[in-house]
Design a protein around this motif. Structure first.
Motif, PDB file in Angstrom:
ATOM      1  N   ARG A  78     -12.227   2.653  -2.580  1.00 61.86           N
ATOM      2  CA  ARG A  78     -12.546   1.788  -3.734  1.00 61.86           C
ATOM      3  C   ARG A  78     -14.016   1.927  -4.110  1.00 61.86           C
ATOM      4  O   ARG A  78     -14.359   2.023  -5.288  1.00 61.86           O
ATOM      5  CB  ARG A  78     -12.256   0.315  -3.421  1.00 61.86           C
ATOM      6  N   GLU A 103      -9.621   1.999   2.900  1.00 59.61           N
ATOM      7  CA  GLU A 103      -9.361   1.774   1.472  1.00 59.61           C
ATOM      8  C   GLU A 103     -10.614   1.266   0.768  1.00 59.61           C
ATOM      9  O   GLU A 103     -10.871   1.621  -0.380  1.00 59.61           O
ATOM     10  CB  GLU A 103      -8.204   0.796   1.251  1.00 59.61           C
ATOM     11  N   ARG A 157       0.849  -1.189   0.000  1.00 58.54           N
ATOM     12  CA  ARG A 157       0.000   0.000   0.000  1.00 58.54           C
ATOM     13  C   ARG A 157       0.885   1.239   0.000  1.00 58.54           C
ATOM     14  O   ARG A 157       1.966   1.238   0.565  1.00 58.54           O
ATOM     15  CB  ARG A 157      -0.888   0.040   1.248  1.00 58.54           C
TER      16      ARG A 157
END
Length: 130
Positions: A109, A105, A67
């Motif tokens: 997304r 995250e 990441r």
């Protein structure tokens, strides 16, 4: 606010469940693990992706692995809603340790998959009124 509050705890234990599982359980029982090598003809290299790849939370070594850090500053109401969502998802995925970084995250997304919603929120904030 601690660093873990901002970026999520780093005590991701999913990799522990996979890495060394056989050797840990074997040595705990006092037995040894023997590796058997089978020689075979090399297979042709294909560029096809693995049809059933290991899910991200199991394939990574730590919660921060693979990441990039992307600092995000949010309004108080947004931070409160993220915290509430993290608690809700921890209950939903009761058998899994829900990591704050994964929730954040996933929110990004989901936003990328629903850009119309992102545009709507930005218009509510005043974008497009100039």
């Amino acid at each position: 606010m601690t660093k873990d509050d901002r970026y999520g705890a780093t005590d991701d234990d999913y990799s522990d469940e996979l890495d060394g599982y056989a050797s840990d359980s074997a040595t705990a029982s006092g037995s040894s693990v023997e590796t058997v090598t089978v020689e075979s003809e090399p297979e042709e290299s294909t560029s096809e992706p693995d049809p059933d790849p290991l899910p991200f939370i199991f394939a990574r070594r730590t919660v921060k692995a693979d990441r990039d850090a992307v600092p995000v500053y949010v309004q108080d109401q947004t931070a409160t809603e993220i915290d509430e969502l993290e608690r809700e998802l921890s209950q939903t995925f009761e058998g899994d340790k829900v990591m704050a970084l994964d929730v954040r995250e996933a929110l990004i997304r989901a936003g990328l998959e629903n850009v119309d919603d992102v545009q709507r929120v930005m218009e509510e904030w005043g974008y497009g009124r100039r």
